[in-house]
Design an enzyme around this catalytic site. Structure first.
Site, PDB file in Angstrom:
ATOM      1  N   GLY A  22      -4.913   4.428  -1.780  1.00 38.38           N
ATOM      2  CA  GLY A  22      -6.035   5.049  -1.077  1.00 38.38           C
ATOM      3  C   GLY A  22      -5.649   5.467   0.323  1.00 38.38           C
ATOM      4  O   GLY A  22      -4.462   5.504   0.667  1.00 38.38           O
TER       5      GLY A  22
ATOM      6  N   GLU B 191       8.090  14.169  17.931  1.00 40.85           N
ATOM      7  CA  GLU B 191       8.607  14.188  16.565  1.00 40.85           C
ATOM      8  C   GLU B 191       7.845  15.258  15.773  1.00 40.85           C
ATOM      9  O   GLU B 191       6.645  15.151  15.569  1.00 40.85           O
ATOM     10  CB  GLU B 191       8.408  12.811  15.914  1.00 40.85           C
TER      11      GLU B 191
ATOM     12  N   CYS C 242      12.579  10.102   9.609  1.00 41.94           N
ATOM     13  CA  CYS C 242      12.526   9.474  10.926  1.00 41.94           C
ATOM     14  C   CYS C 242      13.904   9.498  11.571  1.00 41.94           C
ATOM     15  O   CYS C 242      14.026   9.471  12.786  1.00 41.94           O
ATOM     16  CB  CYS C 242      12.009   8.040  10.785  1.00 41.94           C
TER      17      CYS C 242
ATOM     18  N   GLU D  15      -8.960   3.288   5.029  1.00 37.70           N
ATOM     19  CA  GLU D  15      -9.860   2.571   4.114  1.00 37.70           C
ATOM     20  C   GLU D  15      -9.205   1.369   3.431  1.00 37.70           C
ATOM     21  O   GLU D  15      -9.876   0.374   3.165  1.00 37.70           O
ATOM     22  CB  GLU D  15     -10.386   3.527   3.034  1.00 37.70           C
TER      23      GLU D  15
ATOM     24  N   GLY E 286      -5.272   5.450   4.446  1.00 44.71           N
ATOM     25  CA  GLY E 286      -4.813   4.458   5.414  1.00 44.71           C
ATOM     26  C   GLY E 286      -5.948   3.690   6.057  1.00 44.71           C
ATOM     27  O   GLY E 286      -5.930   2.459   6.134  1.00 44.71           O
TER      28      GLY E 286
ATOM     29  N   LYS F 247       0.857  -1.181   0.000  1.00 40.93           N
ATOM     30  CA  LYS F 247       0.000   0.000   0.000  1.00 40.93           C
ATOM     31  C   LYS F 247       0.896   1.234   0.000  1.00 40.93           C
ATOM     32  O   LYS F 247       1.637   1.471   0.947  1.00 40.93           O
ATOM     33  CB  LYS F 247      -0.904   0.029   1.235  1.00 40.93           C
TER      34      LYS F 247
ATOM     35  N   GLU G  68       8.900   0.247  11.343  1.00 41.86           N
ATOM     36  CA  GLU G  68       9.917   1.298  11.297  1.00 41.86           C
ATOM     37  C   GLU G  68       9.173   2.599  11.563  1.00 41.86           C
ATOM     38  O   GLU G  68       8.443   3.080  10.704  1.00 41.86           O
ATOM     39  CB  GLU G  68      10.610   1.280   9.926  1.00 41.86           C
TER      40      GLU G  68
END
Ligand code: NAI
Ligand code: MG
Length: 500
Positions: A220, A401, A299, A224, A222, A190, A264
């Protein structure tokens, strides 16, 4: 790639040729089952790049079925043959690197020269790296005497579900696709709704060399399409990169079926500059660690800066100069060092943190601040490098963050104090130490509670070295041989009695 695949000329910038703007299921490019779409916009000018299929549970079902069907034949091919296919994919990515880089810059807002081109090149290297490691998918034999044969074998797990974010969308796809497929798994990937087209372009390259159904891509939102994928009973493994909050949900869904997961997640990584670090090369290392040229949407960003008090003012002066030197603007312009944040939500979030710093009487703004509200930069989600002076490591800007170019510089005196502050975080992804006393640098590196610590540099992940976080920064490693073996294959022991 055929010209047909490159026919989609962006309205926002004619120099960007998109690849497919559909989902890849069972080797075919398809719309969402519902027929619904969502608009993807360019962060630099807020113009719509293209419509994307708004996938859902039905699309996930189809993709997982296709991946399950393809698994039987794919796992039976020898690793060496799969590795060869990955090497051919690597060559093709290299050939298509420039159009791929332009898509990345256009959809992410990351500058072409400083970010998108290196990312496209690294994607090719990732396929080459894993393609070359195919023959390492081997087992061991335990010597039990001439009458016994006892050995281990590495088997693929099945269908791997993969969910990636938008901040470095193509390399994050590559780092999952290449090892998972090399090890004999098939995949349902995805891509991120904010930056899907680089991943789809990469998938189109892969699809030229792969049997139908080995790699499937759904698109699409997250909630859904990502959530039904994470909860799908047909998966053998889930690999997620993104926020800690969503990662927690992925792990909860996996716990239902004891599904292996790798995560991650976020970071708030410390950068420690010692008393002997008042040098230009260190200033540059600190700026690189902070990933200013990716608007600090990384990150791995070193976003808590601990400066020894004896050099604090002088160092900050140099750093402010460095932070003011970036050319901010159109990501596709060759001269641009730093582009735009990904979307309005992230822009508002980052501005909220900056406002919080401005409102805090105990901290001082050293450079930057809220972004301009008029002029060319106001046309997109542009922010400016921002530095706050603070004595506290416990307030919001030093703990959360931010995922934007907002750095907090905190003075320190004793090594034990700075180590305590450095480790005072729920996160433990990266860390950076700058000192000419290398033995001291190594000593500090060993005491930082993070998965990846660099001494005297602020660079990114290295293929071959396991990368992954401690604490709430994640679970499992990527970028290495071990991550393919441990993350994408399972070990079976077979013991045969030969004395019959
Ligand atoms: P996110 O974690 O919501 O999105 C990452 C991916 O997960 C996207 O593909 C998204 O569609 C998917 N997703 C979202 N909700 C899901 C759900 N319930 N189930 C399954 N998949 C889901 O990250 P977002 O909202 O884009 O950014 C928010 C914050 O997350 C950032 O400010 C940053 O702090 C952090 N982040 C960390 C990243 C990293 O590399 N570790 C990358 C992106 C964001
Ligand atoms: Mg989200």
């Amino acid at each position: 790639m055929s010209n047909e695949m490159l026919n989609h000329v962006s309205e926002a910038n004619a120099s960007v040729r998109l690849g497919p703007v559909q989902q890849l299921i069972d080797g075919r490019w398809v719309d969402s089952a519902s027929g619904e779409t969502l608009a993807v916009e360019s962060p630099a000018n807020r113009k719509v790049i293209a419509q994307l299929p708004r996938g859902g549970a039905e699309d996930v079902d189809r993709a997982v079925s296709a991946a399950r069907k393809a698994f039987t034949a794919w796992k039976s091919i020898t690793p060496a043959t799969r590795g060869k296919l990955l090497l051919r994919i690597a060559d093709e990515i290299e050939r298509q690197a420039e159009p791929l880089a332009r898509i990345i810059a256009h959809e992410t807002g990351n500058a072409l020269r400083t970010q998108a081109r290196p990312e496209a090149a690294q994607a090719a290297e990732t396929f080459r790296f894993y393609g070359g490691l195919a023959s390492e998918l081997k087992g061991d034999v335990l010597p039990l005497g001439d009458d016994m044969l006892s050995y281990t074998r590495r088997e693929p797990i099945g269908v791997v579900g993969a969910i990636v974010p938008w901040n470095a969308p193509v390399i994050l796809c590559a780092i999952k696709i290449a090892p998972a497929l090399c090890a004999g798994n098939t995949m349902v990937l995805k891509v991120a709704e904010d930056a899907p087209f680089g991943g789809l372009f990469l998938a189109a390259i892969c699809q030229q060399f792969l049997p139908a159904g080995v790699l499937n891509v759904v698109t699409g939102f997250g909630i859904e399409v990502g959530a039904p994928l994470a909860a799908h009973p047909g998966l053998g493994k889930m690999s997620f990169t993104g926020s800690t909050a969503v990662g927690r949900g992925i792990m909860a869904a996996a716990s239902e079926r004891i599904l292996p997961v790798s995560l991650e997640l976020g970071g708030k990584s410390p950068v420690i500059v010692c008393e002997d670090g008042n040098e230009d090369r260190v200033v540059q290392g600190v700026a690189m660690a902070m990933r200013f040229t990716r608007q600090s949407q990384s990150c791995t960003a070193g976003s808590r800066l601990f400066l020894h008090e004896s050099i604090y003012d002088d160092f900050v002066e140099k750093l402010v100069r460095q932070m003011g030197s970036y050319k901010i603007g159109d990501p596709l312009d060759e001269a641009t060092d730093m582009g735009a944040l990904i979307n309005r939500k992230q822009f508002n979030r980052v501005c909220g943190y900056i406002q919080d710093g401005l409102d805090n009487k105990d901290v001082e703004l050293l450079t930057g601040g809220l972004p301009p509200t008029s002029g060319p930069l106001a046309e997109g989600y542009f922010t400016v490098p921002t530095l706050f002076r603070s004595t506290s490591n416990t307030w919001r800007l030093a703990q959360e963050e931010i995922f934007g170019p907002v750095l907090v510089a905190i003075p320190w005196r004793d090594e034990s104090d700075v180590l305590r502050m450095a480790n005072e975080s729920h996160y433990g992804l990266a860390g950076y130490v700058f000192t000419r006393d290398t033995a001291r640098g190594i000593r500090i590196a060993h005491q930082i509670d993070s998965g990846f610590v660099q001494v005297n540099q602020g660079k990114g992940q290295i293929l071959g070295q396991p990368y992954g976080g401690f604490k709430q920064s994640g679970l499992g490693k990527e970028f290495s041989l071990g991550s393919m073996l441990d993350g994408f294959s399972r070990l079976k022991t077979v013991t045969v009695n030969l004395d019959i």
